[in-house]
Design a protein around this motif. Structure first.
Motif, PDB file in Angstrom:
ATOM      1  N   PRO A  21       0.812  -1.429   0.000  1.00  0.00           N
ATOM      2  CA  PRO A  21      -0.049  -0.052   0.040  1.00  0.00           C
ATOM      3  C   PRO A  21       0.918   1.289   0.054  1.00  0.00           C
ATOM      4  CG  PRO A  21      -0.204  -1.263   2.047  1.00  0.00           C
ATOM      5  CD  PRO A  21       0.665  -1.929   1.247  1.00  0.00           C
ATOM      6  N   MET A  22       0.523   2.271  -0.825  1.00  0.00           N
ATOM      7  CA  MET A  22       1.006   3.627  -0.870  1.00  0.00           C
ATOM      8  C   MET A  22       0.091   4.346  -1.262  1.00  0.00           C
ATOM      9  SD  MET A  22       2.782   3.873  -4.687  1.00  0.00           S
ATOM     10  CE  MET A  22       2.109   2.985  -6.017  1.00  0.00           C
ATOM     11  N   LEU A  23       0.587   5.730  -1.081  1.00  0.00           N
ATOM     12  CA  LEU A  23      -0.467   6.830  -1.304  1.00  0.00           C
ATOM     13  C   LEU A  23      -0.989   7.001  -2.815  1.00  0.00           C
ATOM     14  CD1 LEU A  23      -1.578   8.850   0.717  1.00  0.00           C
ATOM     15  CD2 LEU A  23       0.396  10.430   0.215  1.00  0.00           C
ATOM     16  N   GLU A  45       4.284  10.989  10.561  1.00  0.00           N
ATOM     17  CA  GLU A  45       3.891   9.875   9.831  1.00  0.00           C
ATOM     18  C   GLU A  45       3.753   8.727  10.406  1.00  0.00           C
ATOM     19  OE1 GLU A  45       4.182   8.656   5.218  1.00  0.00           O
ATOM     20  OE2 GLU A  45       5.724   8.143   6.272  1.00  0.00           O
ATOM     21  N   GLY A  47       2.873   4.905   9.794  1.00  0.00           N
ATOM     22  CA  GLY A  47       2.725   4.103   8.383  1.00  0.00           C
ATOM     23  C   GLY A  47       3.736   4.498   7.387  1.00  0.00           C
ATOM     24  N   ALA A  49       5.352   2.259   5.424  1.00  0.00           N
ATOM     25  CA  ALA A  49       5.253   1.226   4.363  1.00  0.00           C
ATOM     26  C   ALA A  49       6.940   1.098   3.670  1.00  0.00           C
ATOM     27  CB  ALA A  49       4.518   1.338   3.156  1.00  0.00           C
ATOM     28  N   TYR A  52       7.243   5.531   0.415  1.00  0.00           N
ATOM     29  CA  TYR A  52       6.727   6.542  -0.771  1.00  0.00           C
ATOM     30  C   TYR A  52       6.283   7.712  -0.329  1.00  0.00           C
ATOM     31  CZ  TYR A  52       4.404   7.782  -4.848  1.00  0.00           C
ATOM     32  OH  TYR A  52       3.579   8.571  -6.018  1.00  0.00           O
ATOM     33  N   SER A  53       5.240   7.648   0.476  1.00  0.00           N
ATOM     34  CA  SER A  53       4.924   8.969   0.956  1.00  0.00           C
ATOM     35  C   SER A  53       6.234   9.597   1.529  1.00  0.00           C
ATOM     36  CB  SER A  53       3.664   8.793   1.765  1.00  0.00           C
ATOM     37  OG  SER A  53       3.734   8.017   3.001  1.00  0.00           O
ATOM     38  N   GLU A  73       6.799   2.365  11.431  1.00  0.00           N
ATOM     39  CA  GLU A  73       6.447   1.519  10.874  1.00  0.00           C
ATOM     40  C   GLU A  73       6.570   0.299  11.641  1.00  0.00           C
ATOM     41  OE1 GLU A  73       4.733   0.809   8.019  1.00  0.00           O
ATOM     42  OE2 GLU A  73       5.109  -1.356   8.503  1.00  0.00           O
ATOM     43  N   ILE A  74       5.462  -0.681  11.767  1.00  0.00           N
ATOM     44  CA  ILE A  74       5.482  -1.585  12.668  1.00  0.00           C
ATOM     45  C   ILE A  74       6.097  -2.786  12.193  1.00  0.00           C
ATOM     46  CG2 ILE A  74       3.323  -2.681  11.730  1.00  0.00           C
ATOM     47  CD1 ILE A  74       2.546  -2.745  14.571  1.00  0.00           C
ATOM     48  N   ARG A  78       9.580  -3.858   6.075  1.00  0.00           N
ATOM     49  CA  ARG A  78       9.288  -2.679   5.151  1.00  0.00           C
ATOM     50  C   ARG A  78      10.110  -1.515   5.728  1.00  0.00           C
ATOM     51  NH1 ARG A  78       2.681  -3.104   4.471  1.00  0.00           N
ATOM     52  NH2 ARG A  78       2.617  -4.738   2.996  1.00  0.00           N
ATOM     53  N   ASP A 101       4.861  -0.210  16.938  1.00  0.00           N
ATOM     54  CA  ASP A 101       3.477   0.318  16.839  1.00  0.00           C
ATOM     55  C   ASP A 101       3.350   1.636  17.239  1.00  0.00           C
ATOM     56  OD1 ASP A 101       0.911   0.553  17.280  1.00  0.00           O
ATOM     57  OD2 ASP A 101       0.399  -1.256  17.938  1.00  0.00           O
ATOM     58  N   ALA A 102       2.976   2.425  16.277  1.00  0.00           N
ATOM     59  CA  ALA A 102       2.766   3.755  16.264  1.00  0.00           C
ATOM     60  C   ALA A 102       2.136   4.497  17.675  1.00  0.00           C
ATOM     61  CB  ALA A 102       2.057   4.360  15.155  1.00  0.00           C
ATOM     62  N   ASP A 119      -1.839   7.005   8.331  1.00  0.00           N
ATOM     63  CA  ASP A 119      -1.802   6.402   7.086  1.00  0.00           C
ATOM     64  C   ASP A 119      -1.228   4.951   7.642  1.00  0.00           C
ATOM     65  OD1 ASP A 119      -2.458   5.412   4.580  1.00  0.00           O
ATOM     66  OD2 ASP A 119      -0.450   6.117   3.888  1.00  0.00           O
ATOM     67  N   ASP A 121      -3.057   1.564  10.248  1.00  0.00           N
ATOM     68  CA  ASP A 121      -4.327   0.525  10.212  1.00  0.00           C
ATOM     69  C   ASP A 121      -5.458   1.430  10.710  1.00  0.00           C
ATOM     70  OD1 ASP A 121      -2.927   0.671  12.629  1.00  0.00           O
ATOM     71  OD2 ASP A 121      -3.473  -1.037  13.443  1.00  0.00           O
TER      72      ASP A 121
HETATM   73  C1  LIG Z   1      -0.931   2.318   3.796  1.00  0.00           C
HETATM   74  S1  LIG Z   1       0.458   1.691   4.235  1.00  0.00           S
HETATM   75  C2  LIG Z   1       1.517   3.120   4.322  1.00  0.00           C
HETATM   76  C3  LIG Z   1       1.873   3.617   3.026  1.00  0.00           C
HETATM   77  C4  LIG Z   1       2.604   4.854   2.885  1.00  0.00           C
HETATM   78  N1  LIG Z   1       2.632   5.903   4.100  1.00  0.00           N
HETATM   79  C5  LIG Z   1       2.926   5.455   1.776  1.00  0.00           C
HETATM   80  O1  LIG Z   1       1.988   6.255   1.296  1.00  0.00           O
HETATM   81  O2  LIG Z   1       4.044   5.104   1.134  1.00  0.00           O
HETATM   82  C6  LIG Z   1       0.291   1.317   5.978  1.00  0.00           C
HETATM   83  C7  LIG Z   1       1.483   0.925   6.668  1.00  0.00           C
HETATM   84  O3  LIG Z   1       1.091   1.127   8.004  1.00  0.00           O
HETATM   85  C8  LIG Z   1       1.634   0.016   8.656  1.00  0.00           C
HETATM   86  N2  LIG Z   1       1.168  -0.096   9.945  1.00  0.00           N
HETATM   87  C9  LIG Z   1       0.001  -0.707  10.415  1.00  0.00           C
HETATM   88  N3  LIG Z   1      -0.509  -0.650  11.754  1.00  0.00           N
HETATM   89  C10 LIG Z   1       0.662   0.140  12.095  1.00  0.00           C
HETATM   90  C11 LIG Z   1       0.726   0.498  13.645  1.00  0.00           C
HETATM   91  N4  LIG Z   1      -0.088   0.289  14.236  1.00  0.00           N
HETATM   92  N5  LIG Z   1       2.067   1.188  13.764  1.00  0.00           N
HETATM   93  C12 LIG Z   1       2.889   1.464  12.833  1.00  0.00           C
HETATM   94  N6  LIG Z   1       2.758   1.288  11.549  1.00  0.00           N
HETATM   95  C13 LIG Z   1       1.363   0.456  11.082  1.00  0.00           C
HETATM   96  C14 LIG Z   1       1.581  -1.283   7.835  1.00  0.00           C
HETATM   97  O4  LIG Z   1       2.703  -2.068   7.991  1.00  0.00           O
HETATM   98  C15 LIG Z   1       1.599  -0.540   6.542  1.00  0.00           C
HETATM   99  O5  LIG Z   1       3.112  -0.729   5.755  1.00  0.00           O
END
Ligand SMILES: C[S@@+](CC[C@H](N)C(=O)[O-])C[C@H]1O[C@@H](n2cnc3c(N)ncnc32)[C@H](O)[C@@H]1O
Length: 195
Positions: A21-23, A45, A47, A49, A52-53, A73-74, A78, A101-102, A119, A121
């Motif tokens: 997933p990415m923006l 930020e 999330g 991933a 990208y963002s 990032e969790i 990644r 975990d954020a 961005d 979960d």
């Molecule tokens: C939609 S993607 C992020 C995309 C990124 N912002 C981009 O646009 O390139 C969501 C990311 O959040 C991470 N994630 C999910 N729950 C999380 C949490 N509680 N804390 C930190 N990261 C988390 C996932 O592993 C995933 O890589």
């Protein structure tokens, strides 16, 4: 800049191919305009991933000549890939990547935050907002992604922000293998008055 553009293109292609997933470029350009308008000292930020963002945010911070990005990032694999992408793009010095975990990492940030980009979960947008709220500056900008496809799961966050702050919903036609229409919501945070 050639090096930066090449890394951005290859990260985008990799996300498309591997369904990471990415923006996507449509929303990323919008986010970049927000960074330009806010001129933040600190962007957070949730999330990362594979970055990208983060690359788009760092690009704009570099262009305006101020500010740093803390991105969380969790998933350690990644995160490691994101770190390597930031290094290759030459923007590592603008980015502090934290793994975890954020909700827990945000508690320990200990620095004023002007721009929060959610961005991760969807069900954790509100817990993340609550964890960082003491660090938000008055009139900090909150940006939530996936408000079109994830509204039900982030209802607590949306109810809270829509009932208290000025919010704007922006819809995008997007060209990603997994979604073609989605929204971002911008809110202007107000510190609660002490009276
Ligand atoms: C939609 S993607 C992020 C995309 C990124 N912002 C981009 O646009 O390139 C969501 C990311 O959040 C991470 N994630 C999910 N729950 C999380 C949490 N509680 N804390 C930190 N990261 C988390 C996932 O592993 C995933 O890589």
């Amino acid at each position: 800049m050639k090096k930066f553009d090449g890394v951005l293109q290859s990260v985008e292609a990799s996300c498309r191919e591997r369904h990471i997933p990415m923006l996507g470029p449509e929303k990323a350009k919008f986010l970049r305009q927000i960074v330009r308008r806010v001129q933040p000292n600190i962007v957070v930020e949730c999330g990362t991933a594979i970055g990208y963002s983060g690359l788009w945010i760092a690009y704009e911070l570099q262009a305006i000549g101020t500010g740093k990005l803390i991105t969380i990032e969790i998933d350690p694999e990644r995160a490691s890939e994101a770190q390597s992408n930031f290094t290759q793009a030459g923007v590592n010095h603008l980015i502090d990547l934290r793994i975890g975990d954020a909700r827990n990492v945000l508690d320990k940030i200990g620095i004023a935050v002007d721009l929060l980009f959610l961005d991760n979960d969807f069900q954790n947008y509100f817990p993340c907002f609550q964890a960082i709220e003491p660090q938000l500056t008055n009139e900090a900008t909150l940006v939530a992604d996936n408000v079109g496809i994830g509204a039900d799961k982030m209802k607590d966050y949306l109810d809270h922000t829509r009932s208290r702050y000025q919010t704007e919903l922006h819809w995008f036609k997007i060209d990603l293998p997994w979604v073609n229409r989605d929204a971002m919501e911008i809110a202007t945070y107000r510190k609660p008055s002490s009276t």
